[in-house]
Each structure stands twice: as C-alpha cells, then as structure tokens.
Design an enzyme around this catalytic site. Structure first.
Site, PDB file in Angstrom:
ATOM      1  N   GLY A  67     -24.160   2.480  -1.595  1.00  0.00           N
ATOM      2  CA  GLY A  67     -23.221   3.109  -2.515  1.00  0.00           C
ATOM      3  C   GLY A  67     -22.927   2.217  -3.710  1.00  0.00           C
ATOM      4  O   GLY A  67     -23.766   1.424  -4.135  1.00  0.00           O
ATOM      5  N   HIS A  68     -21.716   2.348  -4.243  1.00  0.00           N
ATOM      6  CA  HIS A  68     -21.339   1.584  -5.426  1.00  0.00           C
ATOM      7  C   HIS A  68     -21.539   0.080  -5.220  1.00  0.00           C
ATOM      8  O   HIS A  68     -22.056  -0.610  -6.080  1.00  0.00           O
ATOM      9  CB  HIS A  68     -19.874   1.851  -5.779  1.00  0.00           C
ATOM     10  CG  HIS A  68     -19.659   3.216  -6.332  1.00  0.00           C
ATOM     11  ND1 HIS A  68     -19.280   4.279  -5.550  1.00  0.00           N
ATOM     12  CD2 HIS A  68     -19.787   3.689  -7.591  1.00  0.00           C
ATOM     13  CE1 HIS A  68     -19.187   5.354  -6.310  1.00  0.00           C
ATOM     14  NE2 HIS A  68     -19.490   5.032  -7.550  1.00  0.00           N
ATOM     15  N   VAL A  69     -21.114  -0.407  -4.057  1.00  0.00           N
ATOM     16  CA  VAL A  69     -21.247  -1.838  -3.798  1.00  0.00           C
ATOM     17  C   VAL A  69     -22.639  -2.154  -3.245  1.00  0.00           C
ATOM     18  O   VAL A  69     -23.334  -3.056  -3.740  1.00  0.00           O
ATOM     19  CB  VAL A  69     -20.183  -2.318  -2.783  1.00  0.00           C
ATOM     20  CG1 VAL A  69     -20.357  -3.811  -2.521  1.00  0.00           C
ATOM     21  CG2 VAL A  69     -18.772  -2.026  -3.285  1.00  0.00           C
ATOM     22  N   LYS A  92       0.865  -1.184   0.000  1.00  0.00           N
ATOM     23  CA  LYS A  92       0.000   0.000   0.000  1.00  0.00           C
ATOM     24  C   LYS A  92       0.900   1.231   0.000  1.00  0.00           C
ATOM     25  O   LYS A  92       2.063   1.145   0.401  1.00  0.00           O
ATOM     26  CB  LYS A  92      -0.849  -0.013   1.278  1.00  0.00           C
ATOM     27  CG  LYS A  92      -2.116   0.773   1.185  1.00  0.00           C
ATOM     28  CD  LYS A  92      -3.317  -0.075   0.803  1.00  0.00           C
ATOM     29  CE  LYS A  92      -4.568   0.765   0.721  1.00  0.00           C
ATOM     30  NZ  LYS A  92      -5.761  -0.023   0.442  1.00  0.00           N
ATOM     31  N   GLY A 152     -25.713   1.320   3.839  1.00  0.00           N
ATOM     32  CA  GLY A 152     -24.875   1.917   2.790  1.00  0.00           C
ATOM     33  C   GLY A 152     -25.228   1.425   1.406  1.00  0.00           C
ATOM     34  O   GLY A 152     -24.892   0.322   1.020  1.00  0.00           O
TER      35      GLY A 152
HETATM   36  P1  NAD Z   1     -19.466   4.357  -1.599  1.00  0.00           P
HETATM   37  O1  NAD Z   1     -18.814   5.562  -1.055  1.00  0.00           O
HETATM   38  O2  NAD Z   1     -19.878   4.299  -3.021  1.00  0.00           O
HETATM   39  O3  NAD Z   1     -20.771   4.003  -0.729  1.00  0.00           O
HETATM   40  C1  NAD Z   1     -20.878   4.202   0.642  1.00  0.00           C
HETATM   41  C2  NAD Z   1     -22.358   4.468   0.929  1.00  0.00           C
HETATM   42  O4  NAD Z   1     -22.519   4.526   2.349  1.00  0.00           O
HETATM   43  C3  NAD Z   1     -22.843   5.800   0.367  1.00  0.00           C
HETATM   44  O5  NAD Z   1     -24.093   5.619  -0.269  1.00  0.00           O
HETATM   45  C4  NAD Z   1     -22.961   6.686   1.613  1.00  0.00           C
HETATM   46  O6  NAD Z   1     -23.963   7.671   1.478  1.00  0.00           O
HETATM   47  C5  NAD Z   1     -23.316   5.655   2.671  1.00  0.00           C
HETATM   48  N1  NAD Z   1     -23.041   6.061   4.036  1.00  0.00           N
HETATM   49  C6  NAD Z   1     -22.064   6.865   4.507  1.00  0.00           C
HETATM   50  N2  NAD Z   1     -22.165   6.995   5.841  1.00  0.00           N
HETATM   51  C7  NAD Z   1     -23.213   6.234   6.216  1.00  0.00           C
HETATM   52  C8  NAD Z   1     -23.821   5.939   7.471  1.00  0.00           C
HETATM   53  N3  NAD Z   1     -23.369   6.459   8.612  1.00  0.00           N
HETATM   54  N4  NAD Z   1     -24.875   5.089   7.494  1.00  0.00           N
HETATM   55  C9  NAD Z   1     -25.358   4.551   6.358  1.00  0.00           C
HETATM   56  N5  NAD Z   1     -24.834   4.814   5.135  1.00  0.00           N
HETATM   57  C10 NAD Z   1     -23.773   5.635   5.076  1.00  0.00           C
HETATM   58  O7  NAD Z   1     -18.471   3.144  -1.235  1.00  0.00           O
HETATM   59  P2  NAD Z   1     -18.427   1.689  -1.891  1.00  0.00           P
HETATM   60  O8  NAD Z   1     -17.423   1.686  -2.985  1.00  0.00           O
HETATM   61  O9  NAD Z   1     -19.816   1.208  -2.145  1.00  0.00           O
HETATM   62  O10 NAD Z   1     -17.790   0.861  -0.685  1.00  0.00           O
HETATM   63  C11 NAD Z   1     -18.561   0.540   0.463  1.00  0.00           C
HETATM   64  C12 NAD Z   1     -17.664  -0.116   1.504  1.00  0.00           C
HETATM   65  O11 NAD Z   1     -17.073  -1.295   0.959  1.00  0.00           O
HETATM   66  C13 NAD Z   1     -16.478   0.744   1.948  1.00  0.00           C
HETATM   67  O12 NAD Z   1     -16.213   0.457   3.298  1.00  0.00           O
HETATM   68  C14 NAD Z   1     -15.337   0.254   1.083  1.00  0.00           C
HETATM   69  O13 NAD Z   1     -14.086   0.453   1.707  1.00  0.00           O
HETATM   70  C15 NAD Z   1     -15.654  -1.215   0.992  1.00  0.00           C
HETATM   71  N6  NAD Z   1     -15.111  -1.874  -0.202  1.00  0.00           N
HETATM   72  C16 NAD Z   1     -15.456  -1.443  -1.449  1.00  0.00           C
HETATM   73  C17 NAD Z   1     -14.947  -2.096  -2.576  1.00  0.00           C
HETATM   74  C18 NAD Z   1     -15.330  -1.654  -3.965  1.00  0.00           C
HETATM   75  O14 NAD Z   1     -15.119  -2.431  -4.909  1.00  0.00           O
HETATM   76  N7  NAD Z   1     -15.902  -0.480  -4.151  1.00  0.00           N
HETATM   77  C19 NAD Z   1     -14.099  -3.188  -2.419  1.00  0.00           C
HETATM   78  C20 NAD Z   1     -13.776  -3.626  -1.126  1.00  0.00           C
HETATM   79  C21 NAD Z   1     -14.292  -2.962  -0.028  1.00  0.00           C
END
Ligand code: NAD
Length: 343
Positions: free
Chosen positions: A180-182, A82, A178
């Site tokens: 979000g993207h995932v 990292k 949450g």
């Molecule tokens: P993202 O930022 O697209 O989504 C996060 C979502 O959580 C958003 O919709 C945000 O509004 C919401 N959020 C923020 N604070 C909140 C709260 N207190 N309560 C409820 N919702 C809340 O992120 P992502 O890419 O979807 O990733 C989500 C998680 O998965 C993160 O912890 C990230 O580190 C982990 N992750 C993501 C990936 C990936 O491929 N994107 C891979 C491994 C791990």
C-alpha cells in the site's frame, strides 16, 4: 449501561476522557488524552460503527495510550491522545459532524490535537479546521507515508546490522506483506538497496507493479508466512505475529510498518526465544507522525528526513539494551517511552 473508563483494564491513568455529544450534528465521540507530559496530546480521529459505547471507550483508551509511547520514543514534543467518532464512515459523514468535533476540540484549548485516521480523511479534517486550529495533517504538503517507509528502511538497516552483522541489504530476502502507501515505497527502497523481494497483497494491480518494477516474486496472501527469508515486513494488517504465524515464520528479523503487530504482549518474548529480532512497531513506523508533527508545529520540512533517520539510532539502542538485559525488544521500547513521558 454506562461506558466504563476508570474500571477498564485499558485505563492507564489517562489524564482526561471527554464524551462529546452534539445531537443536531449526529455527533457521538470520545476524546482521550493519555499524557501531556511532553506536550499537547496528538493522535488521529477514528470513525467506526462501534457495536457499543464500551467498545468505543476501550478502543480510544488503548489507542491514546499507544500514541504516548509512539510520540515519546520518536523524540517529539507531543503527548498521546486519540479520538473516536461512533458512526459509519460510509454513510454517516457530514460537514456538520466534523465541525461539531472541531468545536469540542476548541473547548479543550489545544490539550489534544487531532488528525486523520481509519475512517476519516484530510477532507474531513478540513471541516474540523473551520472550527479549531488544533488539527494536524490536513494534507497541505502531501501524504506522510513516504516518511513512514523511510523509517522502516533505516530500521531494517539497523536490524540487519544487529542481527546479521551486515552493513548492506544486498542479496537479503524480504517477505513483504502489503504493497500500500507505505509498503510499496518501502519495497522500492529495499529493491534499490539490492534486496530480493517476495510479496503478497490482495490487490493484483499492486502485485503486478512490484513484479515489473522491482522483480518481486509474488506469493499467495496466506503463503507469506512460509517464505524462507531474512526479514518479514508486515505492512498491511495488525496482529500478524501470533502463535499460528510464529510456528511458520522462517525469518531472522521483523521490520515492518503495520500497527499493533503483536497479537498479545507475550509474543515479544516468544520472538526473542526463537532468536527473531523484532523491531517494535511503534518505534519503526513513527516516520509519518514525525512528518505530521513538524508540519503542525511549523518546523522546517527540510529537517523531517534527519529526524526520521534517527529511528535507526533508536532501534540500535533498543536492540543493544534488549540483548544486554535479556529482554524482548518490545519491553525495552516500552520502558524507553515510559521513562520519557514520566511513568
Ligand atoms: P494502505 O491501506 O495504503 O495499504 C495496505 C495494503 O495492504 C494494501 O495494498 C492492501 O491491499 C494490502 N492488504 C490488505 N489486506 C491484506 C492481506 N490480508 N494480505 C496482504 N496484503 C493485504 O495502508 P498504509 O498506509 O500503507 O499502511 C500500512 C500499515 O502501516 C497499516 O497497518 C497502517 O496502520 C500502518 N501505518 C501506516 C502509516 C502511514 O504513514 N501510512 C504510519 C504508521 C503505521
């Protein structure tokens, strides 16, 4: 004060820690290569306004070690590393900064491959790529999140089979935090499999979409821990499994994408003692890194899905061994990873 590395509690026989400085570009960065036993160390580059050099060193030591575990358990031919840039991603980014980072990576001759992370973007990585080819996830073929969501879904299926003896998610209740993207894509898969969704997010637009598209019930952000559900799916923040939430959670399974879900390592045992089946975060959320790794190594995109689906098999192995050995699933996942990268 000199930043400590060797004496840090987070130092774990990291192979190499490199402090990089390029004053003209304003670059101050630390690159940590934890292990290259399985291949070049891969892991993202975080940009953050760290309060001190110590804080940055601690973060990069922890994060790079975590990548060794994640990459090994995912069965990828890469090690763990990292990098962190000390700076404010909102105000301090310039092309020269990322070019300077690229030059530093080039001097490591491929021992470490970077990618985007918190505070950096595919556009930043494109600047890195002007100086080195040791950079992945340039966004050429899109967002890896759908693969992370797929991994979570097959992981949830494996957990449901193990904990509830069921082959289907039909009628199960999932408390998902949450969208979000995932989280949103994971919610879609759960809905299509017949699960009932109870969701929380700070983004009202996302909540409305989940309500109309998946018939999800919306609860206030802090109420998600009180939902009587079969599965809690943390897909927003880290450390949501802690003494305060444990006292409230009424679920049988935890299966979500967030990184570093356990506030402290002993929470793994606390979950086990309560009869909650925890899907270790770095096992279930590896879909994205699998996709990025395939892309970087030039392996066929068509094979990514099959590899991501193996997350279900790995979790089955973790759950069964944890049951046999009466250990937390988090400990078993660590041991599987350590055996693979030879520690
Ligand atoms: P993202 O930022 O697209 O989504 C996060 C979502 O959580 C958003 O919709 C945000 O509004 C919401 N959020 C923020 N604070 C909140 C709260 N207190 N309560 C409820 N919702 C809340 O992120 P992502 O890419 O979807 O990733 C989500 C998680 O998965 C993160 O912890 C990230 O580190 C982990 N992750 C993501 C990936 C990936 O491929 N994107 C891979 C491994 C791990």
């Amino acid at each position: 004060m000199t930043a400590f590395v060797f004496d840090s509690p987070d130092f774990d026989a990291h192979e190499q820690v490199v402090f990089v400085s390029e004053p003209k570009a304003g670059l101050k960065a630390i690159i940590a290569v934890h292990s290259t036993t399985l291949g070049p160390a891969m892991g993202g580059c975080r940009m953050w306004p760290y309060a001190s050099e110590q804080e940055a060193a601690t973060d990069v030591l922890r994060l790079s070690r975590g990548m060794s575990y994640k990459n090994a358990v995912a069965g990828l031919p890469i090690g763990g590393g990292k990098s962190v840039i000390i700076g404010n991603p909102k105000t301090d980014k310039t092309p020269a900064l990322f070019e300077a980072l690229g030059e530093a990576l080039e001097r490591l001759h491929g021992r470490y491959v970077t990618a985007e992370d918190v505070g950096t973007s595919p556009a930043d990585m494109a600047h890195v790529a002007t100086r080195t080819r040791h950079v992945a996830g340039l966004g050429d073929s899109g967002d890896p999140s759908p693969y992370t969501a797929l991994g979570c879904f097959v992981g949830a299926q494996a957990a449901v089979k193990h904990a509830l003896g069921r082959d289907s998610l039909e009628g199960l209740v999932v408390a998902l935090q949450g969208l979000g993207h995932v989280g949103f894509d994971y919610a879609r898969r759960l809905h299509e499999a017949g699960a009932k969704l109870v969701v929380a997010d700070i983004d009202a637009g996302r909540l409305e979409q989940a309500r109309t598209q998946f018939g999800a019930e919306v609860v206030p952000v802090d109420s998600i821990y009180d939902v009587a559900a079969d599965i809690y799916a943390p897909c927003a923040l880290g450390a949501t499994l802690n003494p305060a939430t444990l006292a409230r959670l009424k679920v049988k399974i935890v299966a979500g994408a967030a990184n570093n879900q356990l506030a402290t390592a002993d929470i793994g045992e606390a979950l086990r003692a309560r009869g909650v089946l925890y899907s270790p975060d770095f096992v279930i959320n590896a879909g994205g890194i699998i996709k990025v790794c395939y892309e970087h190594l030039g392996q066929p995109e068509a094979e990514v899905e099959g590899h991501v689906r193996e997350i279900g098999d790995t979790l089955r192995e973790v759950f069964e061994r944890a049951q046999r050995e009466q250990l937390p699933t988090s400990v078993v996942a660590d041991r599987i990873a350590e055996a693979r990268f030879g520690r």
